[in-house]
Design a protein around this motif. Structure first.
Motif, mmCIF file in Angstrom:
data_model
loop_
_atom_site.group_PDB
_atom_site.id
_atom_site.type_symbol
_atom_site.label_atom_id
_atom_site.label_comp_id
_atom_site.label_asym_id
_atom_site.label_seq_id
_atom_site.Cartn_x
_atom_site.Cartn_y
_atom_site.Cartn_z
ATOM 1 N N ALA A 61 0.838 -1.203 0.000
ATOM 2 C CA ALA A 61 0.000 0.000 0.000
ATOM 3 C C ALA A 61 0.875 1.257 0.000
ATOM 4 C CB ALA A 61 -0.934 0.002 1.215
ATOM 5 N N LEU A 62 2.020 1.180 0.675
ATOM 6 C CA LEU A 62 2.944 2.314 0.720
ATOM 7 C C LEU A 62 3.774 2.430 -0.554
ATOM 8 C CD1 LEU A 62 4.291 1.854 4.357
ATOM 9 C CD2 LEU A 62 2.746 3.647 3.542
ATOM 10 N N SER A 63 4.116 1.287 -1.122
ATOM 11 C CA SER A 63 4.993 1.270 -2.295
ATOM 12 C C SER A 63 4.560 0.157 -3.252
ATOM 13 C CB SER A 63 6.442 1.060 -1.837
ATOM 14 O OG SER A 63 7.316 1.075 -2.936
ATOM 15 N N PRO A 64 3.541 0.421 -4.080
ATOM 16 C CA PRO A 64 2.988 -0.623 -4.951
ATOM 17 C C PRO A 64 3.973 -1.211 -5.960
ATOM 18 C CG PRO A 64 1.592 1.341 -4.944
ATOM 19 C CD PRO A 64 2.834 1.676 -4.199
ATOM 20 N N ASP A 65 5.051 -0.505 -6.263
ATOM 21 C CA ASP A 65 6.005 -0.986 -7.265
ATOM 22 C C ASP A 65 7.239 -1.655 -6.648
ATOM 23 O OD1 ASP A 65 4.392 -0.056 -9.321
ATOM 24 O OD2 ASP A 65 5.273 1.941 -9.225
ATOM 25 N N HIS A 66 7.226 -1.918 -5.377
ATOM 26 C CA HIS A 66 8.349 -2.539 -4.668
ATOM 27 C C HIS A 66 8.384 -4.022 -5.046
ATOM 28 C CE1 HIS A 66 10.891 -3.859 -1.373
ATOM 29 N NE2 HIS A 66 11.100 -2.601 -1.019
ATOM 30 N N SER A 67 9.292 -4.412 -5.947
ATOM 31 C CA SER A 67 9.265 -5.765 -6.513
ATOM 32 C C SER A 67 9.540 -6.848 -5.469
ATOM 33 C CB SER A 67 10.238 -5.885 -7.683
ATOM 34 O OG SER A 67 11.563 -5.686 -7.258
ATOM 35 N N LYS A 68 10.427 -6.598 -4.527
ATOM 36 C CA LYS A 68 10.691 -7.607 -3.499
ATOM 37 C C LYS A 68 9.455 -7.810 -2.618
ATOM 38 C CE LYS A 68 15.677 -7.313 -3.104
ATOM 39 N NZ LYS A 68 16.808 -7.038 -2.232
ATOM 40 N N LEU A 69 8.750 -6.732 -2.321
ATOM 41 C CA LEU A 69 7.525 -6.853 -1.527
ATOM 42 C C LEU A 69 6.451 -7.605 -2.300
ATOM 43 C CD1 LEU A 69 6.755 -3.579 0.450
ATOM 44 C CD2 LEU A 69 6.469 -5.906 1.246
ATOM 45 N N GLN A 70 6.370 -7.362 -3.593
ATOM 46 C CA GLN A 70 5.376 -8.060 -4.411
ATOM 47 C C GLN A 70 5.627 -9.565 -4.400
ATOM 48 O OE1 GLN A 70 6.218 -5.743 -7.846
ATOM 49 N NE2 GLN A 70 4.551 -4.310 -7.495
ATOM 50 N N ALA A 71 6.886 -9.957 -4.557
ATOM 51 C CA ALA A 71 7.214 -11.383 -4.537
ATOM 52 C C ALA A 71 6.990 -11.982 -3.150
ATOM 53 C CB ALA A 71 8.660 -11.590 -4.982
ATOM 54 N N LEU A 72 7.356 -11.236 -2.118
ATOM 55 C CA LEU A 72 7.143 -11.715 -0.752
ATOM 56 C C LEU A 72 5.652 -11.831 -0.454
ATOM 57 C CD1 LEU A 72 8.448 -12.504 1.953
ATOM 58 C CD2 LEU A 72 8.256 -10.100 2.611
ATOM 59 N N PHE A 73 4.863 -10.869 -0.928
ATOM 60 C CA PHE A 73 3.416 -10.917 -0.731
ATOM 61 C C PHE A 73 2.848 -12.200 -1.342
ATOM 62 C CE2 PHE A 73 -0.840 -10.015 -2.464
ATOM 63 C CZ PHE A 73 -1.522 -9.827 -1.268
ATOM 64 N N ALA A 74 3.258 -12.504 -2.545
ATOM 65 C CA ALA A 74 2.771 -13.727 -3.197
ATOM 66 C C ALA A 74 3.188 -14.967 -2.420
ATOM 67 C CB ALA A 74 3.278 -13.794 -4.628
ATOM 68 N N GLU A 75 4.403 -14.956 -1.905
ATOM 69 C CA GLU A 75 4.856 -16.095 -1.111
ATOM 70 C C GLU A 75 4.015 -16.241 0.156
ATOM 71 O OE1 GLU A 75 8.946 -17.888 0.842
ATOM 72 O OE2 GLU A 75 9.060 -16.144 -0.465
ATOM 73 N N THR A 76 3.679 -15.120 0.796
ATOM 74 C CA THR A 76 2.843 -15.203 2.001
ATOM 75 C C THR A 76 1.457 -15.725 1.658
ATOM 76 O OG1 THR A 76 2.018 -12.915 1.928
ATOM 77 C CG2 THR A 76 4.076 -13.304 3.135
ATOM 78 N N LYS B 129 3.202 -7.309 -11.406
ATOM 79 C CA LYS B 129 3.854 -6.016 -11.183
ATOM 80 C C LYS B 129 5.341 -6.214 -10.895
ATOM 81 C CE LYS B 129 -0.095 -3.427 -9.424
ATOM 82 N NZ LYS B 129 -0.656 -2.756 -8.228
ATOM 83 N N ALA B 130 5.661 -7.244 -10.108
ATOM 84 C CA ALA B 130 7.066 -7.526 -9.794
ATOM 85 C C ALA B 130 7.840 -7.862 -11.061
ATOM 86 C CB ALA B 130 7.168 -8.673 -8.789
ATOM 87 N N ILE B 131 7.221 -8.615 -11.951
ATOM 88 C CA ILE B 131 7.868 -8.973 -13.216
ATOM 89 C C ILE B 131 8.086 -7.729 -14.068
ATOM 90 C CG2 ILE B 131 7.492 -10.162 -15.419
ATOM 91 C CD1 ILE B 131 6.214 -12.462 -13.691
ATOM 92 N N ALA B 132 7.091 -6.850 -14.100
ATOM 93 C CA ALA B 132 7.236 -5.610 -14.871
ATOM 94 C C ALA B 132 8.348 -4.734 -14.298
ATOM 95 C CB ALA B 132 5.912 -4.844 -14.893
ATOM 96 N N ALA B 133 8.470 -4.727 -12.963
ATOM 97 C CA ALA B 133 9.487 -3.902 -12.315
ATOM 98 C C ALA B 133 10.887 -4.505 -12.416
ATOM 99 C CB ALA B 133 9.118 -3.684 -10.841
ATOM 100 N N ALA B 134 10.969 -5.828 -12.429
ATOM 101 C CA ALA B 134 12.280 -6.502 -12.460
ATOM 102 C C ALA B 134 12.210 -7.704 -13.403
ATOM 103 C CB ALA B 134 12.671 -6.946 -11.048
#
Length: 176
Positions: free
Chosen positions: A40-55, A80-85
């Motif tokens: 919510a704070l950083s929608p384009d944070h690729s590591k957070l996106q991948a971690l979110f999916a893992e959770t 989004k993570a793929i688009a960012a990285a």
């Protein structure tokens, strides 16, 4: 963790750190919430996106309530993570896992193949492709994929899947 919190207070990295820590402690609901807050704070944070999916995947292993919504959230975050990285194999692998859970096998094969291109010595993209082929009933192709994975790493789960599929391939046909 408290010292890190003072450095990262109210930033996406702080939520990422808390989510990562909760995941290590197997506190999946907490990890999910922290990762979601960070996004919510950083929608384009690729590591957070991948971690979110893992959770999400861990949360589903414990409680499948709301699985469709959780998987859709995970898929969006991973895309989004793929688009960012686009050169990072991890989001492709996690997306393959999500798509596998959704029964979208052809897409699993595509994203796992991309992960394999990015990291040709990594076994898991080939294992994912094998699981998708097996689910679609193409057992010969599944065996080939599992063998490719096993050449890269002798993973127990892959060997078990390979043995199971080979046994089905060599079993005599059943009588009607």
């Amino acid at each position: 963790l408290l010292l890190a919190g003072s450095l990262y207070q109210n930033r996406a990295e702080w939520n990422w750190l808390k989510a990562e820590n909760a995941l290590v402690r197997k506190e999946f609901p907490t990890a999910y919430v922290e990762a979601k807050k960070g996004l919510a704070l950083s929608p384009d944070h690729s590591k957070l996106q991948a971690l979110f999916a893992e959770t999400v995947m861990h949360q589903l292993s414990v409680d499948s309530t709301g699985a469709i919504l959780l998987l859709n959230d995970a898929e969006r975050a991973l895309r989004k993570a793929i688009a960012a990285a686009p050169r990072d194999r991890t989001p492709y692998i996690r997306l393959g896992e999500v798509l596998l859970r959704q029964g979208r096998y052809r897409e699993v094969i595509e994203v796992a193949a991309k992960a394999g291109e990015l990291s040709p010595n990594h076994a898991y993209p080939y294992d994912l492709q094998g699981q998708a082929h097996e689910a679609m009933g193409d057992l010969q192709k599944a065996v080939e994929c599992y063998e490719a994975a096993l050449r890269r790493a002798p993973l127990k789960a892959t060997r078990e899947r390979w043995n199971s599929v080979r046994a089905r391939l060599t079993a005599p046909p059943r009588s009607p």
